[in-house]
Design an enzyme around this catalytic site. Structure first.
Site, PDB file in Angstrom:
ATOM      1  N   GLN A  71      -1.971   2.006  10.153  1.00 16.24           N
ATOM      2  CA  GLN A  71      -0.719   2.042   9.399  1.00 16.24           C
ATOM      3  C   GLN A  71       0.375   2.793  10.159  1.00 16.24           C
ATOM      4  OE1 GLN A  71      -3.749   2.858   8.173  1.00 16.24           O
ATOM      5  NE2 GLN A  71      -3.919   2.391   5.998  1.00 16.24           N
ATOM      6  N   ASP A  83      -1.874  10.859  -1.721  1.00 14.94           N
ATOM      7  CA  ASP A  83      -2.194   9.851  -2.723  1.00 14.94           C
ATOM      8  C   ASP A  83      -2.572  10.466  -4.063  1.00 14.94           C
ATOM      9  OD1 ASP A  83      -2.669   6.823  -1.482  1.00 14.94           O
ATOM     10  OD2 ASP A  83      -2.653   8.428  -0.016  1.00 14.94           O
ATOM     11  N   ASN A  95      -5.280  12.371   1.053  1.00 14.15           N
ATOM     12  CA  ASN A  95      -4.386  11.513   1.831  1.00 14.15           C
ATOM     13  C   ASN A  95      -5.240  10.691   2.787  1.00 14.15           C
ATOM     14  OD1 ASN A  95      -1.648  10.684   2.440  1.00 14.15           O
ATOM     15  ND2 ASN A  95      -1.880  11.700   4.412  1.00 14.15           N
ATOM     16  N   LYS A  96      -4.596   9.813   3.533  1.00 12.49           N
ATOM     17  CA  LYS A  96      -5.304   8.915   4.436  1.00 12.49           C
ATOM     18  C   LYS A  96      -6.293   9.682   5.303  1.00 12.49           C
ATOM     19  CE  LYS A  96      -5.057   5.376   4.490  1.00 12.49           C
ATOM     20  NZ  LYS A  96      -5.963   4.451   3.746  1.00 12.49           N
ATOM     21  N   ARG A 144      -7.319   0.500  -6.705  1.00 14.43           N
ATOM     22  CA  ARG A 144      -7.320   1.575  -5.714  1.00 14.43           C
ATOM     23  C   ARG A 144      -7.532   2.912  -6.430  1.00 14.43           C
ATOM     24  NH1 ARG A 144      -4.666   0.632  -0.953  1.00 14.43           N
ATOM     25  NH2 ARG A 144      -6.019   2.301  -0.217  1.00 14.43           N
ATOM     26  N   ARG A 151       0.854  -1.182   0.000  1.00 15.06           N
ATOM     27  CA  ARG A 151       0.000   0.000   0.000  1.00 15.06           C
ATOM     28  C   ARG A 151       0.896   1.240   0.000  1.00 15.06           C
ATOM     29  NH1 ARG A 151       2.512   1.869   3.631  1.00 15.06           N
ATOM     30  NH2 ARG A 151       0.979   3.520   3.820  1.00 15.06           N
ATOM     31  N   GLY A 152       0.260   2.408  -0.098  1.00 14.00           N
ATOM     32  CA  GLY A 152       1.005   3.638  -0.307  1.00 14.00           C
ATOM     33  C   GLY A 152       1.046   3.931  -1.789  1.00 14.00           C
ATOM     34  N   ALA A 153       0.670   5.150  -2.190  1.00 14.43           N
ATOM     35  CA  ALA A 153       0.491   5.451  -3.616  1.00 14.43           C
ATOM     36  C   ALA A 153       1.711   5.111  -4.477  1.00 14.43           C
ATOM     37  CB  ALA A 153       0.085   6.921  -3.789  1.00 14.43           C
TER      38      ALA A 153
END
Length: 360
Positions: free
Chosen positions: A212, A253, A263-264, A90, A47-49
């Protein structure tokens, strides 16, 4: 500092750290089929863009090797179907679509080169163009991975001047090596500051509902002996009010042309609190995260994830059965709350609508 390799290509397979197992177990997952990579992206194994973009590129390269086609048209159709499958994983992460577009460009360029050779020159070898295209796609995916690490290091070098010796930094989610091919975006800036001798202390939001921050960022910082303290998400405002935070530094992201950033979930709240307490709020993200085709953050698609992430954690239920859940994975921070955006091309300050296009 030790180099954390989040994912890499090895023996015609994609090898990645299984982030679902962290921090209790350090293990890797070996993907030999593109479907395995899609599953890993969907279930947050990776995960993570930026890391999603690299994983997609490598997964597409794997998929091209799986195709059985007797002519270029069939090969193109099957290849595009694989790209479409990755595009459905995603929707918020701009890097995913950037990587898919780049792999499509490599495919078309190589296919045109191969099919321009007459069949008699190639001996009628459909296998020949497939092999050459697969080799080119693999090389491109590996290049994307290597470039990502270099970009992150440059981002760190560009952003470290924003951190002063002794700064106390609040971060959210995980924007470290685990969110990229290696080194990291927001944590990469912190790493760069530490590498030049600055003493910092990082306050880590646990980042609900999947934690996370608690599972991944805390693991990275402890692994590299960077002083850090874990807090729950709802403690951030209290720390700011008490003068314990000097700056906020997160990843992103997707960033719209006007500087609005996805973002998250929970990042917007931090930005508002930082503004109220006169604390700088920085975002670190590569140019591949910036989407100039979108005028504002209102156009950024927001992924909604399973209710299971909210009602339970690692199999332990924490909410009544049947309770309705709303689980958006990201929120949008308006550009007016962002002090600067750190990229590999430099630190961009407002007005973003004017200055962001200048770095391309």
């Amino acid at each position: 500092m030790n180099q954390i390799r989040t994912l890499f290509w090895e023996d015609n397979a994609v090898v990645m750290i299984d982030q679902k197992a962290l921090p209790l177990e350090e293990r890797t997952l070996v993907c030999t089929r593109y479907e395995d990579v899609i599953a890993a992206i969907n279930d947050l194994t990776v995960r993570g863009a930026p890391a999603i973009g690299v994983a997609a590129a490598m997964g597409i390269a794997l998929g091209a090797r799986q195709i059985q086609a007797s002519n270029p048209d069939k090969f193109r159709r099957d290849f595009m179907a694989i790209c479409d499958a990755f595009a459905r994983t995603r929707p918020t992460a701009r890097n995913l679509f950037w990587a898919i577009e780049r792999m499509k460009g490599c495919f078309e360029k190589t296919l045109a080169s191969e099919t321009s050779v007459t069949p008699s020159d190639k001996g009628g070898a459909g296998v020949f163009f497939q092999e050459k295209i697969s080799q080119a796609l693999t090389a491109e995916a590996i290049r994307i991975c290597e470039e990502d690490i270099a970009i992150n290091r440059q981002m760190g070098a560009n952003g470290r001047a924003l951190i002063k010796d002794g700064d106390r930094i609040l971060t959210h989610c995980n924007a470290g090596a685990l969110a990229t091919a290696g080194y990291g975006t927001a944590l990469g800036v912190m790493r760069a500051a530490c590498e030049e001798g600055k003493k910092i202390h990082v306050f880590v939001d646990e980042t609900r509902p999947v934690l996370q921050g608690a599972r991944l960022t805390a693991w990275e910082l402890m692994k590299e002996n960077i002083p850090a303290t874990l807090i729950t998400d709802n403690m951030a405002g209290f720390l700011m009010q008490r003068g314990k935070i000097d700056l906020v530094l997160t990843g992103a992201d997707r960033i719209a042309a006007n500087g609005d950033a996805a973002n998250k979930i929970g990042t917007y709240s931090l930005a508002v609190l930082a503004k109220e307490n006169s604390i700088p709020f920085y975002i670190a993200a590569p140019r591949s995260t910036i989407d100039l085709a979108l005028k504002t953050g209102d156009e950024i698609p927001i992924e909604e994830r399973s209710s299971e992430e909210v009602v339970a954690f690692q199999g332990a239920r924490s909410a009544p059965v049947g309770m309705p859940v709303y689980n958006p994975a990201f929120d949008i921070t308006p550009h007016r709350y962002i002090t600067a955006i750190i990229t590999e091309a430099g630190v961009v300050r407002p007005p973003f609508e004017t200055n962001l296009p200048g770095i391309f």
